[in-house]
Design an enzyme around this catalytic site. Structure first.
Site, short mmCIF file in Angstrom:
data_model
loop_
_atom_site.label_atom_id
_atom_site.label_comp_id
_atom_site.label_asym_id
_atom_site.label_seq_id
_atom_site.Cartn_x
_atom_site.Cartn_y
_atom_site.Cartn_z
N TYR A 157 -3.57 0.08 3.84
CA TYR A 157 -2.62 0.34 2.75
C TYR A 157 -2.09 -0.99 2.18
O TYR A 157 -1.90 -1.14 0.98
CB TYR A 157 -1.47 1.23 3.23
CG TYR A 157 -0.39 1.42 2.18
CD1 TYR A 157 -0.68 1.97 0.93
CD2 TYR A 157 0.93 1.04 2.44
CE1 TYR A 157 0.31 2.13 -0.03
CE2 TYR A 157 1.93 1.20 1.48
CZ TYR A 157 1.61 1.74 0.24
OH TYR A 157 2.59 1.90 -0.71
N ARG A 230 9.72 5.40 -8.84
CA ARG A 230 9.98 6.66 -8.13
C ARG A 230 9.65 7.88 -8.97
O ARG A 230 9.38 8.96 -8.44
CB ARG A 230 11.43 6.71 -7.66
CG ARG A 230 11.81 5.60 -6.69
CD ARG A 230 10.96 5.64 -5.43
NE ARG A 230 11.32 4.57 -4.48
CZ ARG A 230 10.68 4.36 -3.35
NH1 ARG A 230 9.64 5.10 -3.02
NH2 ARG A 230 11.06 3.38 -2.54
N GLU A 337 4.81 13.75 2.92
CA GLU A 337 5.14 13.14 1.63
C GLU A 337 5.02 14.24 0.57
O GLU A 337 4.12 15.06 0.63
CB GLU A 337 4.16 11.99 1.33
CG GLU A 337 4.43 11.29 0.00
CD GLU A 337 3.55 10.06 -0.21
OE1 GLU A 337 3.47 9.20 0.71
OE2 GLU A 337 2.91 9.97 -1.26
C1 3EB Z 1 7.23 5.15 -0.12
O1 3EB Z 1 8.19 5.64 -0.70
C2 3EB Z 1 6.25 6.12 0.47
O2 3EB Z 1 1.88 2.96 -2.89
O3 3EB Z 1 1.61 4.12 -4.71
C3 3EB Z 1 4.93 6.81 -2.16
C4 3EB Z 1 4.48 6.85 -3.48
C5 3EB Z 1 4.44 5.87 -1.30
C6 3EB Z 1 3.55 5.91 -3.93
C7 3EB Z 1 2.11 3.94 -3.58
C8 3EB Z 1 3.50 4.93 -1.77
C9 3EB Z 1 3.06 4.96 -3.07
O4 3EB Z 1 7.07 3.94 0.02
C10 3EB Z 1 4.85 5.82 0.14
#
Ligand code: 3EB
Length: 349
Positions: A157, A230, A337
């Site tokens: 990741y 977000r 998630e």
């Molecule tokens: C977070 O909030 C959880 O890397 O595009 C959520 C949404 C998350 C998008 C991304 C990662 C991504 O960090 C993980």
């Protein structure tokens, strides 16, 4: 120019052996399937994206059809397949990491195959968006296998995050402003699969006051920050759409309720509530509610399905519109998630 037929979603059941109805395929931007691919009629004209995250729940296996009105045109540029109307473009790119194992000439083999595949994918996407003049990435979905595995001394990741951020920089895009809503999930295997929606009109990027913006995460989460917001509030003609990014049990920048999927889901819903509250302040319509969202829940463990669904019914209501997929979350300590969309009419056939 206003668009009378909005961007909409159809959940087409896999039990039906009928081919896609012609009236749908003509308006189809893309058909996203979550491994149960034998149920789709692979129309030569429509874009099919296969994501290797198995759907959980035996009775409601479906494929996801994204459709829109107007005359749709289709094409392919630098490996990015796309369909578009006057206001929006849906695209996808699939890259095999095995094509990136040769040491790169420029930097002495420093970049991992996944990092280079990711950088190329995003660079190709941005190139297409420039060429066709749909400059704003509204939402992007990212999937690749073994997301939590370490290779080249770095979690995959985190390799992905380096490649993504490099592409944003290389294409002259800000790493903190006007960035898309997104998710990044670990699949059961296969290629790097990315699909996205881009638009003409500039979206409003939304952050969550309960969380540190992902693009400001401290270095303990990897050498490059994740480049996503977000949520985004998008404008497609007269239509206002809200795309909520993958949301997890993170407060500040820390994962909380380790090992407790129910508590993680509760915290995730609190985060989604905070995001829709923020989004509502930028919206011209009445406040967004949990009830109206269409959810997609990613579970690391299939067995958590019942407990999580029970909680969603309790918190959102018995009519909750939700699909469950088995996938690895991008932090090893997270079990669930949840992403969501509002303002996109959903038809379940
Ligand atoms: C977070 O909030 C959880 O890397 O595009 C959520 C949404 C998350 C998008 C991304 C990662 C991504 O960090 C993980």
């Amino acid at each position: 120019m206003s668009q009378s037929i909005p961007l909409s979603l159809i959940h087409l059941p896999c039990s039906s052996s009928d081919p896609l109805l012609p009236e749908y395929s003509e308006q189809t931007l893309a058909c996203v399937t979550f491994i149960q691919s034998d149920c789709i009629a692979a129309e030569p004209t429509s874009t099919v994206v296969q994501v290797n995250t198995p759907m959980i729940g035996v009775n409601d296996q479906h494929v996801e059809l994204w459709s829109a009105g107007g005359a749709l045109s289709a094409g392919e540029l630098n490996g990015v397949k796309y369909r578009f109307n006057h206001e929006l473009l849906f695209g996808s790119i699939i890259l095999s990491e095995s094509a990136f194992t040769e040491a790169p000439a420029e930097n002495g083999g420093e970049a991992t195959p996944l990092q280079r595949a990711t950088k190329l994918a995003f660079t190709s996407i941005f190139g297409l968006l420039e060429a066709l003049d749909y400059p704003h990435l509204l939402r992007i979905w990212n999937y690749f296998p073994a997301i939590n595995s370490e290779s080249y001394e770095l979690e995959r990741y985190r390799q992905f995050n380096i490649g993504r951020q490099q592409a944003f920089s290389a294409c002259g895009r800000s790493l903190t402003k006007d960035i898309p809503a997104a998710c990044a999930l670990g699949t059961m295997g296969g290629e790097l699969v990315i699909y996205f929606i881009a638009v003409h009109e500039k979206p409003i990027a939304i952050e969550n006051p309960r969380q540190v913006s992902a693009y400001h995460y401290p270095p303990e989460y990897g050498p490059s920050e994740p480049t996503f917001s977000r949520a985004t509030l998008g404008f497609i003609g007269e239509q206002e759409v809200l795309f909520i990014s993958g949301t997890a049990s993170i407060v500040g920048h820390k994962s909380i309720h380790i090992g407790d999927v129910v508590a993680q889901t509760k915290e995730t819903l609190l985060n989604i509530e905070a995001v829709i509250k923020e989004a509502s302040q930028h919206s011209s319509r009445q406040s967004y509610t949990l009830e109206e969202l269409v959810y997609k829940v990613y579970l690391r463990r299939q067995d958590d399905f019942k407990a999580v669904h029970q909680l969603l019914v309790e918190k959102v209501g018995p009519t909750v519109q939700v699909s469950y997929l088995e996938a690895d979350i991008c932090r090893q300590d997270l079990l669930v998630e949840i992403e969501a969309v509002a303002g996109v009419p959903l038809k379940s056939l």
